[in-house]
Write a protein that holds these residues in place. Structure first.
Motif, PDB file in Angstrom:
ATOM      1  N   GLU A 229       0.827  -1.198   0.000  1.00  0.00           N
ATOM      2  CA  GLU A 229       0.000   0.000   0.000  1.00  0.00           C
ATOM      3  C   GLU A 229       0.869   1.259   0.000  1.00  0.00           C
ATOM      4  OE1 GLU A 229      -4.126   1.038   2.437  1.00  0.00           O
ATOM      5  OE2 GLU A 229      -2.948  -0.751   2.902  1.00  0.00           O
ATOM      6  N   ILE A 230       1.881   1.242   0.862  1.00  0.00           N
ATOM      7  CA  ILE A 230       2.753   2.412   0.946  1.00  0.00           C
ATOM      8  C   ILE A 230       3.576   2.573  -0.328  1.00  0.00           C
ATOM      9  CG2 ILE A 230       4.738   3.367   2.153  1.00  0.00           C
ATOM     10  CD1 ILE A 230       3.600   2.700   4.689  1.00  0.00           C
ATOM     11  N   THR A 231       4.067   1.458  -0.827  1.00  0.00           N
ATOM     12  CA  THR A 231       4.864   1.526  -2.047  1.00  0.00           C
ATOM     13  C   THR A 231       4.033   2.086  -3.200  1.00  0.00           C
ATOM     14  OG1 THR A 231       6.108  -0.387  -1.306  1.00  0.00           O
ATOM     15  CG2 THR A 231       6.313   0.209  -3.609  1.00  0.00           C
ATOM     16  N   ALA A 232       2.797   1.644  -3.284  1.00  0.00           N
ATOM     17  CA  ALA A 232       1.928   2.150  -4.354  1.00  0.00           C
ATOM     18  C   ALA A 232       1.765   3.654  -4.231  1.00  0.00           C
ATOM     19  CB  ALA A 232       0.568   1.459  -4.279  1.00  0.00           C
ATOM     20  N   PHE A 233       1.601   4.091  -3.010  1.00  0.00           N
ATOM     21  CA  PHE A 233       1.458   5.538  -2.785  1.00  0.00           C
ATOM     22  C   PHE A 233       2.698   6.289  -3.268  1.00  0.00           C
ATOM     23  CE2 PHE A 233       2.346   8.974   0.343  1.00  0.00           C
ATOM     24  CZ  PHE A 233       1.372   9.859  -0.090  1.00  0.00           C
ATOM     25  N   VAL A 234       3.872   5.776  -2.887  1.00  0.00           N
ATOM     26  CA  VAL A 234       5.115   6.439  -3.286  1.00  0.00           C
ATOM     27  C   VAL A 234       5.278   6.401  -4.809  1.00  0.00           C
ATOM     28  CG1 VAL A 234       7.627   6.265  -3.181  1.00  0.00           C
ATOM     29  CG2 VAL A 234       6.274   6.023  -1.101  1.00  0.00           C
ATOM     30  N   ASN A 235       4.989   5.261  -5.388  1.00  0.00           N
ATOM     31  CA  ASN A 235       5.103   5.158  -6.839  1.00  0.00           C
ATOM     32  C   ASN A 235       4.227   6.211  -7.527  1.00  0.00           C
ATOM     33  OD1 ASN A 235       6.808   3.082  -6.546  1.00  0.00           O
ATOM     34  ND2 ASN A 235       5.338   1.467  -7.090  1.00  0.00           N
ATOM     35  N   HIS A 236       3.036   6.336  -7.011  1.00  0.00           N
ATOM     36  CA  HIS A 236       2.116   7.308  -7.563  1.00  0.00           C
ATOM     37  C   HIS A 236       2.739   8.704  -7.525  1.00  0.00           C
ATOM     38  CE1 HIS A 236      -1.903   7.913  -8.973  1.00  0.00           C
ATOM     39  NE2 HIS A 236      -2.054   8.964  -8.164  1.00  0.00           N
ATOM     40  N   LEU A 237       3.323   9.026  -6.379  1.00  0.00           N
ATOM     41  CA  LEU A 237       3.942  10.350  -6.220  1.00  0.00           C
ATOM     42  C   LEU A 237       5.059  10.560  -7.235  1.00  0.00           C
ATOM     43  CD1 LEU A 237       4.332  11.123  -2.440  1.00  0.00           C
ATOM     44  CD2 LEU A 237       2.790  12.121  -4.131  1.00  0.00           C
TER      45      LEU A 237
ATOM     46  N   LEU B  61      11.093   7.148 -18.331  1.00  0.00           N
ATOM     47  CA  LEU B  61      10.962   6.542 -17.000  1.00  0.00           C
ATOM     48  C   LEU B  61       9.841   5.490 -17.044  1.00  0.00           C
ATOM     49  CD1 LEU B  61      12.693   7.143 -14.608  1.00  0.00           C
ATOM     50  CD2 LEU B  61      10.934   8.620 -13.714  1.00  0.00           C
ATOM     51  N   ALA B  62      10.232   4.261 -17.262  1.00  0.00           N
ATOM     52  CA  ALA B  62       9.244   3.187 -17.400  1.00  0.00           C
ATOM     53  C   ALA B  62       8.556   2.901 -16.068  1.00  0.00           C
ATOM     54  CB  ALA B  62       9.916   1.920 -17.905  1.00  0.00           C
ATOM     55  N   ASP B  63       7.382   2.342 -16.153  1.00  0.00           N
ATOM     56  CA  ASP B  63       6.656   1.965 -14.937  1.00  0.00           C
ATOM     57  C   ASP B  63       7.525   1.126 -14.019  1.00  0.00           C
ATOM     58  OD1 ASP B  63       4.486   3.289 -15.682  1.00  0.00           O
ATOM     59  OD2 ASP B  63       3.160   1.559 -15.913  1.00  0.00           O
ATOM     60  N   ARG B  64       8.248   0.213 -14.615  1.00  0.00           N
ATOM     61  CA  ARG B  64       9.052  -0.674 -13.789  1.00  0.00           C
ATOM     62  C   ARG B  64      10.152   0.088 -13.064  1.00  0.00           C
ATOM     63  NH1 ARG B  64      11.618  -5.445 -16.951  1.00  0.00           N
ATOM     64  NH2 ARG B  64      13.449  -4.148 -16.720  1.00  0.00           N
ATOM     65  N   GLU B  65      10.719   1.079 -13.735  1.00  0.00           N
ATOM     66  CA  GLU B  65      11.762   1.862 -13.072  1.00  0.00           C
ATOM     67  C   GLU B  65      11.152   2.654 -11.916  1.00  0.00           C
ATOM     68  OE1 GLU B  65      14.156   4.078 -15.779  1.00  0.00           O
ATOM     69  OE2 GLU B  65      15.842   4.041 -14.370  1.00  0.00           O
ATOM     70  N   VAL B  66       9.964   3.191 -12.141  1.00  0.00           N
ATOM     71  CA  VAL B  66       9.285   3.890 -11.045  1.00  0.00           C
ATOM     72  C   VAL B  66       9.072   2.947  -9.874  1.00  0.00           C
ATOM     73  CG1 VAL B  66       7.154   5.013 -10.341  1.00  0.00           C
ATOM     74  CG2 VAL B  66       8.162   5.539 -12.556  1.00  0.00           C
ATOM     75  N   ALA B  67       8.637   1.739 -10.179  1.00  0.00           N
ATOM     76  CA  ALA B  67       8.401   0.772  -9.112  1.00  0.00           C
ATOM     77  C   ALA B  67       9.688   0.512  -8.332  1.00  0.00           C
ATOM     78  CB  ALA B  67       7.862  -0.536  -9.677  1.00  0.00           C
ATOM     79  N   GLY B  68      10.787   0.366  -9.042  1.00  0.00           N
ATOM     80  CA  GLY B  68      12.066   0.128  -8.387  1.00  0.00           C
ATOM     81  C   GLY B  68      12.439   1.286  -7.473  1.00  0.00           C
ATOM     82  N   LEU B  69      12.226   2.493  -7.950  1.00  0.00           N
ATOM     83  CA  LEU B  69      12.551   3.646  -7.108  1.00  0.00           C
ATOM     84  C   LEU B  69      11.678   3.666  -5.865  1.00  0.00           C
ATOM     85  CD1 LEU B  69      12.921   6.269  -9.971  1.00  0.00           C
ATOM     86  CD2 LEU B  69      14.748   5.236  -8.581  1.00  0.00           C
ATOM     87  N   GLY B  70      10.412   3.349  -6.040  1.00  0.00           N
ATOM     88  CA  GLY B  70       9.532   3.295  -4.880  1.00  0.00           C
ATOM     89  C   GLY B  70      10.032   2.274  -3.859  1.00  0.00           C
ATOM     90  N   GLU B  71      10.410   1.121  -4.339  1.00  0.00           N
ATOM     91  CA  GLU B  71      10.948   0.096  -3.437  1.00  0.00           C
ATOM     92  C   GLU B  71      12.173   0.617  -2.684  1.00  0.00           C
ATOM     93  OE1 GLU B  71      10.117  -2.993  -2.599  1.00  0.00           O
ATOM     94  OE2 GLU B  71       8.272  -2.959  -3.781  1.00  0.00           O
ATOM     95  N   ALA B  72      13.073   1.249  -3.436  1.00  0.00           N
ATOM     96  CA  ALA B  72      14.306   1.741  -2.808  1.00  0.00           C
ATOM     97  C   ALA B  72      13.981   2.781  -1.738  1.00  0.00           C
ATOM     98  CB  ALA B  72      15.221   2.333  -3.879  1.00  0.00           C
ATOM     99  N   LEU B  73      13.076   3.679  -2.083  1.00  0.00           N
ATOM    100  CA  LEU B  73      12.752   4.742  -1.130  1.00  0.00           C
ATOM    101  C   LEU B  73      12.101   4.168   0.127  1.00  0.00           C
ATOM    102  CD1 LEU B  73      12.782   7.793  -0.763  1.00  0.00           C
ATOM    103  CD2 LEU B  73      10.498   7.884  -1.767  1.00  0.00           C
ATOM    104  N   VAL B  74      11.143   3.294  -0.078  1.00  0.00           N
ATOM    105  CA  VAL B  74      10.457   2.712   1.079  1.00  0.00           C
ATOM    106  C   VAL B  74      11.437   1.889   1.922  1.00  0.00           C
ATOM    107  CG1 VAL B  74       8.704   1.041   1.785  1.00  0.00           C
ATOM    108  CG2 VAL B  74       8.183   2.721   0.029  1.00  0.00           C
ATOM    109  N   GLY B  75      12.282   1.108   1.256  1.00  0.00           N
ATOM    110  CA  GLY B  75      13.273   0.328   2.001  1.00  0.00           C
ATOM    111  C   GLY B  75      14.187   1.221   2.818  1.00  0.00           C
TER     112      GLY B  75
END
Lengths: 222, 222, 222, 222
Positions: free
Chosen positions: B124-132, B146-160
DNA sequence: CATGAATGAGATTTCATTCAT
DNA sequence: TATGAATGAAATCTCATTCAT
């Protein structure tokens, strides 16, 4: 069979068991069985479950620090050293997932005596990173004003991001380890570079954190 | 005393005990005693240690997500939302160190049923960050790459990174939620900004990853 | 809802639960739930688990004896009465398997207080059978010399054979209840008839049990 | 003390305790105490209450079957073998009342895993009895009408009667194994003899089962 | 009449640890 | 050096039973 070999077998078995089941759920019975020796022998060599766990932590911490040291060539430029050190770190933890789990997940969740053991290793690595950043800053003739604590925080952030990305890469089809590594560098490098130059986000172009919001107080003034 | 009140007392006691001693070392006896009730009552209401632990995770996860949501105002610019969200996150974890410990340290090291519970919150949190991040990139109107997948990776990194920092801030005396938030912004923002502009680390000034090292393969060619 | 109805519900639920799970494994919680009432009400009416169990035994024993009595017409010849009684007995136990299980399996395996309760019922039925055999013997102008104990043994044997046959008939395709009943009569009737006449197997044609064998001493001399 | 000896002590204690108190009411504490060992040792050797109970059943079943086998001399006439087998059976159950109680009363009232264990032993004994009856019929050369299924039914009836009588003999003071054997022979032999001659009860002198009673349908017409 | 709330006691099971050999 | 044998202590969980309302 010589004592040293037996002891290594026991530690191997213990690291694996502690990593897989956690400190409490790992039973001395299982460890002894996995090591292929009788339980009294484990006690003869390692004295108690606590000491056995501590020995595991010490061995794995030493191995990790040694791996990082071995990956870095002191004479090279700081950025190269950092890259090499990070790569060595991630390589080692990837190759020793059980050892890393013991250090990162288990040791820190089971009270002071064990957490302190990890803290020592942590301090060693932090000092190393700190040194590097200091060198880089000096080379760039800047004063980064980075407190130990700030460096430690960066280390935490970097490791957290890396772990998160590793799990994500493993769970997302089509994402390679190299993709993850590149993402991490793209994500983290500019910020680290900035900090080495003494620059911080809150001073960066245009954005000003809200000063007076009750819910979201701004960051410390630059 | 009505059931709802008792249940809250029990969950409070359980969160605290699980956080302090870990899942296995926390005994139902201790939890019941801390809650001021008899052990059978805990079983009557929460059914088993597993279910009690799950209930703790769910409650704390819900509270954390709610706190982050409450800290963010949807209409504002994305960078402001990110800062607000991070501050709310670190504030909540600082105010609920036990809850955070249960989510971050305990739940993830004790097998699938619990880890899955946390993974749901994390998603849930990752989705929120990705959205941002996606919004910000779109607002910057400058990166078609900036592909969707790259955004997802950045979200993961930030949340981690945030998760790791939250634990660190709780364990390190003197580090406030604002310190943690500032550290993370200093660490992560420049990289995100770069990426939104289409710039990547591997293309950045002068640095080339070592090509021939066996252990440290370079990043993907730019 | 009147007390008598409630009580019957409770006893129904209790008989069923005791039969299915045994005395110890049957919990008052389950019984109360199955009866559709709250646990304190069960205690208000039946006072304790022991008393509840005793009440079950008494009710089922009474019902069984009543069924047998109702099946027999006193004026008829003894053999007809016996047939009717047996049929009534087997009909009742087949229609009330839980009640029969409580009497036969549960009550006798849980200590004196309960076994005594069943023994009372047993005595009643034994007396009835004894009476019948005595009548038949008198009608045939014989002195059967059947001690109470011998009659009781015959009852045991008959019931044991019947139970065994019932299970066998249930488990063997193609064997009907009537087949089982016929088999039982073929099996048991001649022996009973003999005994009513005061004849015993050991006196029967030709066969003489070995007198001196150490391993298998012969039966009592006729 | 060697393991085998200890195990026997534990099984002895367990059989006695299970027989006296039932499976559920028998506590591992009591069993261990009676065996003169600590509770963990019982678990080390027998693994769980279920396995301990199963081990008891198996041991007692094996001993009983062995006793019956040892009491019978294969070459002798069938009726002699039957008498010998019954005597051995009642003697063994009289000498091992606890073992018999475990097999007959306890194991069969506590669910499938245990009941199946007893069913296997029972099948063995029933097969033996069936064999005997078949032999006797053949030796009498007079009944072409005794189908296999009828023989099986008679075996079931005989074994059931014997089981029931064994429990009764154990519970009734003053009843010896010989009394029980004689009672059973008096009870069962005339019927068996009749059947071997092709005679059946329903065809016997004068008696006709009531035709019109709803509750008591008559036997199959001869 | 009826129940929600609560518990003391005891069940099975596991584990770290030791001793005699 | 190495182990088979053994246990005290404590874990999770269940149950019969009671009280205030």
């Amino acid at each position: 069979m010589p004592r040293a070999v037996r002891e290594r077998q026991m530690l191997d078995a213990a690291v694996r068991t502690f990593a897989r089941h956690g400190y409490r759920a790992a039973s001395m019975d299982r460890i002894a069985e996995l090591a292929g020796v009788s339980k009294p022998l484990v006690y003869l060599y390692l004295h108690s479950k606590d000491e056995l766990f501590t020995a595991c932590i010490r061995r794995e911490a030493g191995a990790l620090v040694a791996a990082v040291r071995a990956g870095v060539e002191p004479g090279l430029p700081a950025d190269r050293q950092l890259w090499d050190g990070l790569t060595a770190f991630f390589t080692h933890t990837a190759e020793n997932p059980d050892g890393w789990s013991v250090l990162h997940s288990q040791a820190r969740t089971h009270g002071e005596p064990f957490a302190a053991e990890v803290a020592a290793m942590r301090a060693e690595i932090t000092a190393f990173v700190n040194h590097l950043i200091g060198d880089a800053a000096r080379a760039a003739r800047c004063d980064p004003h980075l407190a130990d604590r700030e460096v430690a925080g960066l280390g935490e952030a970097l490791v957290g991001a890396a772990e998160s990305l590793a799990a994500w890469a493993n769970d997302t089809p089509g994402v390679t380890a190299r993709d993850a590594a590149a993402t991490l560098m793209n994500f983290a490098w500019p910020g680290l570079e900035n900090l080495m130059k003494g620059e911080r986000w809150s001073a960066s172009a245009g954005f000003r954190p809200p000063a007076g919001s009750a819910r979201t107080p701004g960051p410390p003034a630059p």
